[in-house]
Design a protein around this motif. Structure first.
Motif, mmCIF file in Angstrom:
data_model
loop_
_atom_site.group_PDB
_atom_site.id
_atom_site.type_symbol
_atom_site.label_atom_id
_atom_site.label_comp_id
_atom_site.label_asym_id
_atom_site.label_seq_id
_atom_site.Cartn_x
_atom_site.Cartn_y
_atom_site.Cartn_z
ATOM 1 N N ARG A 163 -5.978 14.865 -11.865
ATOM 2 C CA ARG A 163 -5.997 13.610 -11.104
ATOM 3 C C ARG A 163 -6.838 13.688 -9.834
ATOM 4 O O ARG A 163 -6.888 12.724 -9.068
ATOM 5 N N SER A 164 -7.472 14.804 -9.621
ATOM 6 C CA SER A 164 -8.394 14.913 -8.479
ATOM 7 C C SER A 164 -9.821 15.176 -8.953
ATOM 8 O O SER A 164 -10.653 15.696 -8.202
ATOM 9 N N SER A 165 -10.089 14.798 -10.198
ATOM 10 C CA SER A 165 -11.425 15.048 -10.758
ATOM 11 C C SER A 165 -12.369 13.877 -10.581
ATOM 12 O O SER A 165 -13.583 14.053 -10.525
ATOM 13 N N PHE A 166 -11.808 12.669 -10.506
ATOM 14 C CA PHE A 166 -12.602 11.435 -10.368
ATOM 15 C C PHE A 166 -13.690 11.362 -11.427
ATOM 16 O O PHE A 166 -14.836 11.059 -11.164
ATOM 17 N N GLY A 167 -13.285 11.667 -12.691
ATOM 18 C CA GLY A 167 -14.210 11.558 -13.813
ATOM 19 C C GLY A 167 -15.148 12.715 -13.922
ATOM 20 O O GLY A 167 -15.994 12.742 -14.771
ATOM 21 N N ALA A 225 -5.656 6.901 -0.516
ATOM 22 C CA ALA A 225 -5.431 5.793 0.414
ATOM 23 C C ALA A 225 -6.225 4.557 0.018
ATOM 24 O O ALA A 225 -5.809 3.423 0.284
ATOM 25 N N GLY A 226 -7.368 4.781 -0.644
ATOM 26 C CA GLY A 226 -8.212 3.673 -1.057
ATOM 27 C C GLY A 226 -7.844 3.065 -2.392
ATOM 28 O O GLY A 226 -8.514 2.146 -2.859
ATOM 29 N N GLY A 227 -6.785 3.577 -3.029
ATOM 30 C CA GLY A 227 -6.302 2.993 -4.263
ATOM 31 C C GLY A 227 -6.909 3.535 -5.529
ATOM 32 O O GLY A 227 -6.760 2.916 -6.597
ATOM 33 N N ASP A 228 -7.585 4.685 -5.465
ATOM 34 C CA ASP A 228 -8.101 5.277 -6.699
ATOM 35 C C ASP A 228 -6.941 5.497 -7.662
ATOM 36 O O ASP A 228 -5.927 6.100 -7.296
ATOM 37 N N PRO A 229 -7.052 5.025 -8.914
ATOM 38 C CA PRO A 229 -5.897 5.081 -9.826
ATOM 39 C C PRO A 229 -5.462 6.495 -10.180
ATOM 40 O O PRO A 229 -4.267 6.730 -10.391
ATOM 41 N N ILE A 248 -11.140 14.396 0.880
ATOM 42 C CA ILE A 248 -11.718 13.397 -0.006
ATOM 43 C C ILE A 248 -10.658 12.830 -0.950
ATOM 44 O O ILE A 248 -10.578 11.615 -1.166
ATOM 45 N N VAL A 249 -9.826 13.703 -1.512
ATOM 46 C CA VAL A 249 -8.781 13.229 -2.426
ATOM 47 C C VAL A 249 -7.781 12.350 -1.675
ATOM 48 O O VAL A 249 -7.320 11.328 -2.183
ATOM 49 N N SER A 250 -7.441 12.745 -0.445
ATOM 50 C CA SER A 250 -6.544 11.936 0.376
ATOM 51 C C SER A 250 -7.145 10.563 0.656
ATOM 52 O O SER A 250 -6.460 9.534 0.587
ATOM 53 N N PHE A 251 -8.445 10.543 0.955
ATOM 54 C CA PHE A 251 -9.132 9.272 1.195
ATOM 55 C C PHE A 251 -9.121 8.408 -0.064
ATOM 56 O O PHE A 251 -8.900 7.194 -0.008
ATOM 57 N N ALA A 252 -9.353 9.045 -1.209
ATOM 58 C CA ALA A 252 -9.342 8.304 -2.481
ATOM 59 C C ALA A 252 -7.962 7.725 -2.760
ATOM 60 O O ALA A 252 -7.836 6.583 -3.226
#
Length: 259
Positions: free
Chosen positions: A255-259, A168-172, A162-166
């Protein structure tokens, strides 16, 4: 890397929900959840049960697009406030979703928010959604928490994906997980071969099953590693040892918490 079968994921949705229900039985449902402080125990349970029903609706209808919550029957929880009603609502939703996933099999095409548009994605996601939130409930209720080793390992691997996908998708936040020459090792002390090496490259990070010297290593029982990795437990404690650059581990977790 998926390590469990589709049927096993369906079984785990039921088993993890049953374990969650056991934690909730007799607990103070108005208690705040320390790891999800915006929620009470009851609100946490409704979140989990609502997620089950949402996915069940996607799978049952073979939805090609996201299904709005307003179109999912019963997603807001039971109409009665009694704990018994919440318990029955959780059980019914998990059973219906597991049945829908079994009937569809792993390869039916449906909408997802991720890299795979197959029902296999949802079986795995709902398993680990329930694993993680059961930990939240156990912490809030001060109840014991255990999970099978293969499930804990797969929880770690799904989160890495999931973190890898995020990233690649440009999650800041995930985009910052880069920088050559650094690495993070997760090493389970109670399960042979349960080791993951995360390497930070200039373009992003990669991971693999390996045991190599790293910038920072986190060692401990597999369940504890999984809980730290999913930010349900602090890295510093009696059960987990951090060796090397602890700031790099904090860098990853932040940086892998996504809020």
């Amino acid at each position: 890397m998926t390590t469990l079968s589709h049927d096993r994921y369906c079984d785990e949705i039921l088993a993890q929900t049953d374990a969650l229900r056991a934690v909730l039985t007799g607990a103070d449902l108005t208690a705040t959840v320390p790891t999800c402080p915006d929620w009470t125990l009851r609100e946490l349970a409704v979140h989990v049960g609502g997620a089950h029903r949402w996915v069940g609706e996607i799978v049952r209808t073979r939805a090609a697009d996201d299904v709005p919550e307003g179109k999912v029957p019963g997603i807001l929880g039971p109409t009665e406030e009694a704990p018994e009603a919440l318990d029955a609502w959780l059980a019914e939703g998990a059973a219906a979703t597991a049945d829908a996933l079994r009937e569809a099999g792993p390869d039916t095409e449906v909408w997802t928010w991720a890299w795979s548009r197959r029902t296999a994605f949802w079986a795995r996601r709902m398993t680990h959604e329930t694993v993680a939130h059961r930990a939240d409930a156990a912490l809030a209720a001060r109840a014991p928490y255990t999970v099978d080793a293969d499930v804990a390992a797969d929880t770690i691997e799904e989160w890495l994906r999931i973190v890898s996908f995020a990233q690649a998708g440009g999650d800041p936040e995930a985009a910052e997980l880069r920088g050559g020459g650094r690495s993070l090792l997760l090493e389970a002390t109670d399960v042979p071969g349960a080791e993951w090496l995360i390497e930070f490259g200039e373009e992003g990070f990669t991971w693999r099953r390996a045991h190599e010297k790293a910038t920072v290593a986190m060692r401990g029982p597999l369940t504890d590693l999984m809980l730290v990795f999913n930010r349900r437990q602090e890295p510093a404690g009696e059960r987990v040892e951090v060796v090397g650059d602890a700031e790099l581990l904090d860098f990853w977790l932040d940086r892998s918490s996504f809020g």
